[in-house]
Design a protein around this motif. Structure first.
Motif, PDB file in Angstrom:
ATOM      1  N   ALA A  79      32.156  66.834  57.644  1.00 17.21           N
ATOM      2  CA  ALA A  79      32.323  67.850  56.605  1.00 17.21           C
ATOM      3  C   ALA A  79      32.521  67.179  55.244  1.00 17.21           C
ATOM      4  N   VAL A  80      33.278  66.113  55.214  1.00 22.30           N
ATOM      5  CA  VAL A  80      33.508  65.379  53.967  1.00 22.30           C
ATOM      6  C   VAL A  80      32.234  64.656  53.541  1.00 22.30           C
ATOM      7  N   TYR A  81      31.493  64.122  54.501  1.00 24.90           N
ATOM      8  CA  TYR A  81      30.211  63.469  54.211  1.00 24.90           C
ATOM      9  C   TYR A  81      29.258  64.465  53.539  1.00 24.90           C
ATOM     10  N   GLU A  82      29.229  65.679  54.042  1.00 23.81           N
ATOM     11  CA  GLU A  82      28.392  66.729  53.448  1.00 23.81           C
ATOM     12  C   GLU A  82      28.948  67.197  52.107  1.00 23.81           C
ATOM     13  N   LEU A  83      30.273  67.206  51.957  1.00 26.24           N
ATOM     14  CA  LEU A  83      30.892  67.557  50.676  1.00 26.24           C
ATOM     15  C   LEU A  83      30.430  66.579  49.592  1.00 26.24           C
ATOM     16  N   ILE A  84      30.394  65.302  49.927  1.00 26.26           N
ATOM     17  CA  ILE A  84      29.939  64.294  48.966  1.00 26.26           C
ATOM     18  C   ILE A  84      28.510  64.603  48.524  1.00 26.26           C
ATOM     19  N   HIS A  85      27.648  64.900  49.490  1.00 26.96           N
ATOM     20  CA  HIS A  85      26.255  65.207  49.161  1.00 26.96           C
ATOM     21  C   HIS A  85      26.156  66.474  48.311  1.00 26.96           C
ATOM     22  N   ASN A  86      26.932  67.486  48.667  1.00 27.22           N
ATOM     23  CA  ASN A  86      26.945  68.732  47.910  1.00 27.22           C
ATOM     24  C   ASN A  86      27.425  68.478  46.475  1.00 27.22           C
ATOM     25  N   PHE A  87      28.455  67.659  46.318  1.00 25.66           N
ATOM     26  CA  PHE A  87      28.973  67.311  44.995  1.00 25.66           C
ATOM     27  C   PHE A  87      27.888  66.659  44.140  1.00 25.66           C
ATOM     28  N   VAL A  88      27.166  65.718  44.710  1.00 24.50           N
ATOM     29  CA  VAL A  88      26.106  65.036  43.970  1.00 24.50           C
ATOM     30  C   VAL A  88      24.962  66.003  43.649  1.00 24.50           C
ATOM     31  N   GLU A  89      24.639  66.896  44.566  1.00 22.04           N
ATOM     32  CA  GLU A  89      23.601  67.896  44.290  1.00 22.04           C
ATOM     33  C   GLU A  89      24.003  68.815  43.142  1.00 22.04           C
ATOM     34  N   VAL A  90      25.276  69.217  43.094  1.00 13.59           N
ATOM     35  CA  VAL A  90      25.764  70.064  42.002  1.00 13.59           C
ATOM     36  C   VAL A  90      25.698  69.298  40.680  1.00 13.59           C
ATOM     37  N   LEU A  91      26.085  68.021  40.699  1.00 13.40           N
ATOM     38  CA  LEU A  91      25.968  67.202  39.490  1.00 13.40           C
ATOM     39  C   LEU A  91      24.512  67.104  39.046  1.00 13.40           C
ATOM     40  N   ASP A  92      23.608  66.906  40.008  1.00 13.93           N
ATOM     41  CA  ASP A  92      22.172  66.848  39.702  1.00 13.93           C
ATOM     42  C   ASP A  92      21.689  68.146  39.066  1.00 13.93           C
ATOM     43  N   LYS A  93      22.156  69.257  39.597  1.00 13.54           N
ATOM     44  CA  LYS A  93      21.739  70.560  39.072  1.00 13.54           C
ATOM     45  C   LYS A  93      22.258  70.760  37.648  1.00 13.54           C
ATOM     46  N   TYR A  94      23.493  70.362  37.394  1.00 14.72           N
ATOM     47  CA  TYR A  94      24.072  70.565  36.064  1.00 14.72           C
ATOM     48  C   TYR A  94      23.476  69.608  35.030  1.00 14.72           C
ATOM     49  N   PHE A  95      23.377  68.335  35.376  1.00 14.39           N
ATOM     50  CA  PHE A  95      22.896  67.330  34.430  1.00 14.39           C
ATOM     51  C   PHE A  95      21.397  67.101  34.520  1.00 14.39           C
ATOM     52  N   SER A  96      20.706  67.747  35.435  1.00  9.35           N
ATOM     53  CA  SER A  96      19.301  67.511  35.744  1.00  9.35           C
ATOM     54  C   SER A  96      19.018  66.012  35.863  1.00  9.35           C
ATOM     55  N   ARG A  97      19.214  65.534  37.065  1.00  5.95           N
ATOM     56  CA  ARG A  97      19.105  64.112  37.441  1.00  5.95           C
ATOM     57  C   ARG A  97      20.274  63.324  36.854  1.00  5.95           C
ATOM     58  N   VAL A  98      21.404  63.471  37.493  1.00  5.07           N
ATOM     59  CA  VAL A  98      22.640  62.832  37.044  1.00  5.07           C
ATOM     60  C   VAL A  98      22.525  61.311  37.092  1.00  5.07           C
ATOM     61  N   SER A  99      23.160  60.658  36.131  1.00  5.87           N
ATOM     62  CA  SER A  99      23.208  59.199  36.101  1.00  5.87           C
ATOM     63  C   SER A  99      24.649  58.764  35.855  1.00  5.87           C
ATOM     64  N   GLU A 100      24.862  57.470  35.960  1.00  7.90           N
ATOM     65  CA  GLU A 100      26.201  56.934  35.714  1.00  7.90           C
ATOM     66  C   GLU A 100      26.661  57.238  34.290  1.00  7.90           C
ATOM     67  N   LEU A 101      25.745  57.211  33.341  1.00  4.92           N
ATOM     68  CA  LEU A 101      26.089  57.514  31.950  1.00  4.92           C
ATOM     69  C   LEU A 101      26.520  58.964  31.787  1.00  4.92           C
ATOM     70  N   ASP A 102      25.876  59.891  32.509  1.00  2.00           N
ATOM     71  CA  ASP A 102      26.294  61.288  32.459  1.00  2.00           C
ATOM     72  C   ASP A 102      27.744  61.427  32.891  1.00  2.00           C
ATOM     73  N   ILE A 103      28.100  60.702  33.926  1.00  2.00           N
ATOM     74  CA  ILE A 103      29.469  60.766  34.440  1.00  2.00           C
ATOM     75  C   ILE A 103      30.440  60.162  33.426  1.00  2.00           C
ATOM     76  N   MET A 104      30.086  59.042  32.855  1.00  2.00           N
ATOM     77  CA  MET A 104      30.975  58.372  31.906  1.00  2.00           C
ATOM     78  C   MET A 104      31.202  59.198  30.638  1.00  2.00           C
ATOM     79  N   PHE A 105      30.149  59.817  30.108  1.00  2.00           N
ATOM     80  CA  PHE A 105      30.264  60.533  28.844  1.00  2.00           C
ATOM     81  C   PHE A 105      30.614  62.011  28.998  1.00  2.00           C
TER      82      PHE A 105
END
Length: 144
Positions: A79-105
């Motif tokens: 469940a936690v493994y899938e949570l991680i994937h879901n979290f990254v998918e949500v970041l991808d959706k918000y930032f449209s292809r999330v990168s380390e710089l998106d997270i930092m800034f």
């Protein structure tokens, strides 16, 4: 229950950390260094679950970033493994292809997303539209 949530790059630099139980600052840095060392030293062929001290580590690698979650023995690793994937998918959706710089800034936005998904160490929401709704409201207010 989730004890902590980390995002780390391949150089071992922490980009995001959220703790759901109190740990002193100097112990956090030591814990993060040990956890990062354990996860980064593993090959891609090895399992993404590690028993470490009195808890388990669940991690996933996305390009140059590792997402590492510390959980207690009763939490479901898959469940936690899938949570991680879901979290990254949500970041991808918000930032449209999330990168380390998106997270930092945009660390505040990333924390809002994580807070919408996990509350006091428990998974409370997985629907991307519900998770992103408060951010879209904030974005509209900022545009006005």
């Amino acid at each position: 229950m989730i004890k902590f949530f980390l995002m780390v790059n391949k150089q071992g630099q922490t980009r995001l950390s959220r703790y759901y139980e109190h740990i002193e600052i100097h112990k956090r840095t030591m814990l993060e260094a040990e956890v990062i060392k354990h996860c980064l030293s593993r090959s891609k062929d090895q399992c993404s679950f590690i028993e470490y001290k009195d808890f388990k580590l669940v991690y996933r690698q996305y390009a140059a970033l590792f997402v590492v979650v510390g959980i207690n023995e009763t939490e479901n690793e898959m469940a936690v493994y899938e949570l991680i994937h879901n979290f990254v998918e949500v970041l991808d959706k918000y930032f449209s292809r999330v990168s380390e710089l998106d997270i930092m800034f945009n660390l505040d936005r990333v924390h809002i997303i994580l807070d919408e998904m996990v509350l006091n160490g428990c998974i409370v929401e997985t629907n991307p539209n519900r998770i992103l709704a408060p951010l879209f409201v904030l974005d509209k207010v900022a545009e006005s």
